[in-house]
Write an enzyme that holds these catalytic residues in place. Structure first.
Site, PDB file in Angstrom:
ATOM      1  N   SER A   1       0.874  -1.183   0.000  1.00  0.00           N
ATOM      2  CA  SER A   1       0.000   0.000   0.000  1.00  0.00           C
ATOM      3  C   SER A   1       0.904   1.225   0.000  1.00  0.00           C
ATOM      4  O   SER A   1       2.078   1.144   0.400  1.00  0.00           O
ATOM      5  CB  SER A   1      -0.844  -0.004   1.284  1.00  0.00           C
ATOM      6  OG  SER A   1      -1.413   1.260   1.520  1.00  0.00           O
TER       7      SER A   1
ATOM      8  N   TYR B   1      -2.540  -0.754  10.505  1.00  0.00           N
ATOM      9  CA  TYR B   1      -2.440  -0.947   9.046  1.00  0.00           C
ATOM     10  C   TYR B   1      -1.095  -0.447   8.527  1.00  0.00           C
ATOM     11  O   TYR B   1      -0.413  -1.128   7.767  1.00  0.00           O
ATOM     12  CB  TYR B   1      -3.596  -0.194   8.381  1.00  0.00           C
ATOM     13  CG  TYR B   1      -3.761  -0.454   6.906  1.00  0.00           C
ATOM     14  CD1 TYR B   1      -4.536  -1.514   6.443  1.00  0.00           C
ATOM     15  CD2 TYR B   1      -3.156   0.364   5.954  1.00  0.00           C
ATOM     16  CE1 TYR B   1      -4.711  -1.749   5.088  1.00  0.00           C
ATOM     17  CE2 TYR B   1      -3.326   0.146   4.600  1.00  0.00           C
ATOM     18  CZ  TYR B   1      -4.102  -0.910   4.165  1.00  0.00           C
ATOM     19  OH  TYR B   1      -4.265  -1.141   2.817  1.00  0.00           O
TER      20      TYR B   1
HETATM   21  P1  NAD Z   1     -11.485  -6.120  -0.049  1.00  0.00           P
HETATM   22  O1  NAD Z   1     -12.133  -5.903   1.264  1.00  0.00           O
HETATM   23  O2  NAD Z   1     -12.274  -5.918  -1.298  1.00  0.00           O
HETATM   24  O3  NAD Z   1     -10.829  -7.561  -0.110  1.00  0.00           O
HETATM   25  C1  NAD Z   1     -10.146  -8.128   0.986  1.00  0.00           C
HETATM   26  C2  NAD Z   1     -10.075  -9.620   0.806  1.00  0.00           C
HETATM   27  O4  NAD Z   1      -9.410 -10.183   1.944  1.00  0.00           O
HETATM   28  C3  NAD Z   1     -11.461 -10.272   0.733  1.00  0.00           C
HETATM   29  O5  NAD Z   1     -11.435 -11.324  -0.197  1.00  0.00           O
HETATM   30  C4  NAD Z   1     -11.648 -10.816   2.141  1.00  0.00           C
HETATM   31  O6  NAD Z   1     -12.533 -11.921   2.215  1.00  0.00           O
HETATM   32  C5  NAD Z   1     -10.219 -11.232   2.453  1.00  0.00           C
HETATM   33  N1  NAD Z   1     -10.001 -11.434   3.879  1.00  0.00           N
HETATM   34  C6  NAD Z   1     -10.202 -10.562   4.903  1.00  0.00           C
HETATM   35  N2  NAD Z   1      -9.950 -11.164   6.079  1.00  0.00           N
HETATM   36  C7  NAD Z   1      -9.584 -12.436   5.802  1.00  0.00           C
HETATM   37  C8  NAD Z   1      -9.206 -13.554   6.590  1.00  0.00           C
HETATM   38  N3  NAD Z   1      -9.167 -13.491   7.929  1.00  0.00           N
HETATM   39  N4  NAD Z   1      -8.904 -14.705   5.961  1.00  0.00           N
HETATM   40  C9  NAD Z   1      -8.972 -14.796   4.608  1.00  0.00           C
HETATM   41  N5  NAD Z   1      -9.320 -13.776   3.815  1.00  0.00           N
HETATM   42  C10 NAD Z   1      -9.620 -12.612   4.406  1.00  0.00           C
HETATM   43  O7  NAD Z   1     -10.216  -5.149  -0.041  1.00  0.00           O
HETATM   44  P2  NAD Z   1      -9.171  -4.711  -1.164  1.00  0.00           P
HETATM   45  O8  NAD Z   1      -9.208  -3.236  -1.210  1.00  0.00           O
HETATM   46  O9  NAD Z   1      -9.306  -5.493  -2.398  1.00  0.00           O
HETATM   47  O10 NAD Z   1      -7.817  -5.099  -0.417  1.00  0.00           O
HETATM   48  C11 NAD Z   1      -6.924  -6.090  -0.852  1.00  0.00           C
HETATM   49  C12 NAD Z   1      -5.530  -5.714  -0.413  1.00  0.00           C
HETATM   50  O11 NAD Z   1      -5.166  -4.476  -1.018  1.00  0.00           O
HETATM   51  C13 NAD Z   1      -5.376  -5.505   1.102  1.00  0.00           C
HETATM   52  O12 NAD Z   1      -4.150  -6.056   1.533  1.00  0.00           O
HETATM   53  C14 NAD Z   1      -5.358  -3.993   1.226  1.00  0.00           C
HETATM   54  O13 NAD Z   1      -4.671  -3.580   2.361  1.00  0.00           O
HETATM   55  C15 NAD Z   1      -4.634  -3.617  -0.044  1.00  0.00           C
HETATM   56  N6  NAD Z   1      -4.817  -2.241  -0.463  1.00  0.00           N
HETATM   57  C16 NAD Z   1      -6.055  -1.762  -0.744  1.00  0.00           C
HETATM   58  C17 NAD Z   1      -6.174  -0.449  -1.128  1.00  0.00           C
HETATM   59  C18 NAD Z   1      -7.493   0.168  -1.448  1.00  0.00           C
HETATM   60  O14 NAD Z   1      -7.557   1.394  -1.566  1.00  0.00           O
HETATM   61  N7  NAD Z   1      -8.553  -0.605  -1.627  1.00  0.00           N
HETATM   62  C19 NAD Z   1      -5.047   0.375  -1.231  1.00  0.00           C
HETATM   63  C20 NAD Z   1      -3.819  -0.157  -0.942  1.00  0.00           C
HETATM   64  C21 NAD Z   1      -3.703  -1.463  -0.553  1.00  0.00           C
END
Ligand code: NAD
Length: 261
Positions: free
Chosen positions: A143, A156
């Site tokens: 991130s 985070y």
């Molecule tokens: P999201 O909420 O759409 O997806 C998260 C995924 O993680 C889901 O499939 C959820 O079921 C899974 N998950 C959560 N807890 C879990 C557990 N205990 N066991 C197994 N699976 C679990 O979120 P996203 O935005 O797609 O995030 C994905 C990654 O991207 C994360 O690591 C997040 O930190 C990172 N990220 C997101 C953003 C953003 O702006 N959306 C920015 C930077 C980084």
């Protein structure tokens, strides 16, 4: 080089960025282990959809990223089903927004476990097979918060800085084995993770929804646009290609210029 018939495990691929990465790799002919939480019927629809749309095989691992034994079993499921795990995408993640003095201890523990330790457990399980086959790609979804901080996101930001360090360390360890280890650092991507943190940010900062979107989220990104899940997925596919075989230990920013400031 083709990725056809390789196998990828993507954690947190029932939603958002992980799902986009799973679909983009499937489009390249990669067999997929999807993982994540959610409604069983929805997950089955997603799994079957990947198979029918892209003509690959896909299995679902219900591993909870809080549990090291289930994470190891997720990697073994890929190896048992497809003969190898060639690509590992550590992507599962959660967010919690609160001033540090009120930050619930169990939320801190969960975020460190899901956003950081789960990657260690999966890497530990997958690396021996990758070494034996002299090829592997490990991609961690970090991130912008692996490079800079924002207030009220102590767990985070700590976990994402940790992922950046883990990426570099493992990259050095496996560099002579045909395995690359990189992280992608998106800024704000419009997914449920971002949408769901808006109410807490409204509360923590005393703002309206529109103010959070424009003055907190997009304020950080000079382009004033959200990153798309497909842009992150395309970068993950690139990191799996031959063109990226000398890219290892890097942290690729995709943040509309956020961390250039
Ligand atoms: P999201 O909420 O759409 O997806 C998260 C995924 O993680 C889901 O499939 C959820 O079921 C899974 N998950 C959560 N807890 C879990 C557990 N205990 N066991 C197994 N699976 C679990 O979120 P996203 O935005 O797609 O995030 C994905 C990654 O991207 C994360 O690591 C997040 O930190 C990172 N990220 C997101 C953003 C953003 O702006 N959306 C920015 C930077 C980084």
């Amino acid at each position: 080089m083709t990725l056809k018939s390789k196998t990828a495990v993507i954690t947190g691929s029932t939603s958002g960025i992980g799902l986009a990465i799973a679909r983009a790799l499937a489009k390249e002919g990669v067999n997929i282990v999807i993982n994540g939480l959610g409604d069983a019927a929805e997950i089955e629809k997603t799994r079957a959809g990947i198979e029918s749309e892209f003509g690959v095989k896909a299995v679902y691992s219900p591993a909870n990223m809080l549990k090291s034994d289930e994470i190891e079993e997720m990697v073994r499921l890929g190896e048992r089903t497809f003969g190898s795990v060639d690509i590992l995408v550590n992507n599962a993640g959660i967010q919690f927004v609160s001033p540090v003095e009120d930050f619930p201890v169990e939320k801190w523990d969960q975020i460190i476990a899901i956003n950081l330790s789960s990657a260690f457990h999966a890497i530990r399980a997958a690396v021996p097979g990758m070494k034996a086959r002299k090829w592997g790609r490990i991609i961690n979804t970090a991130s912008a918060h692996s490079l800079v901080a924002s207030p009220f996101k102590s767990a985070y930001v700590a976990a994402k800085h940790g992922i950046a360090g883990l990426t570099k360390t493992v990259a050095l360890e496996v560099a002579t084995h045909g395995i690359t280890v990189n992280c992608i650092s998106p800024g704000y991507v419009w997914t449920p993770l971002v949408e769901n943190q808006i109410p807490d940010t409204m509360k923590a900062r005393g703002l309206t929804k529109e103010q959070v979107i424009n003055d907190v989220l997009l304020e950080a990104q000079p382009t004033k646009q959200f990153v798309t899940v497909d842009q992150v997925a395309a970068t993950a596919v690139f990191l799996c290609s031959d063109a990226a075989s000398q890219m290892t230990g890097t942290n690729l920013s995709m943040d509309g210029g956020w961390t250039a400031k």
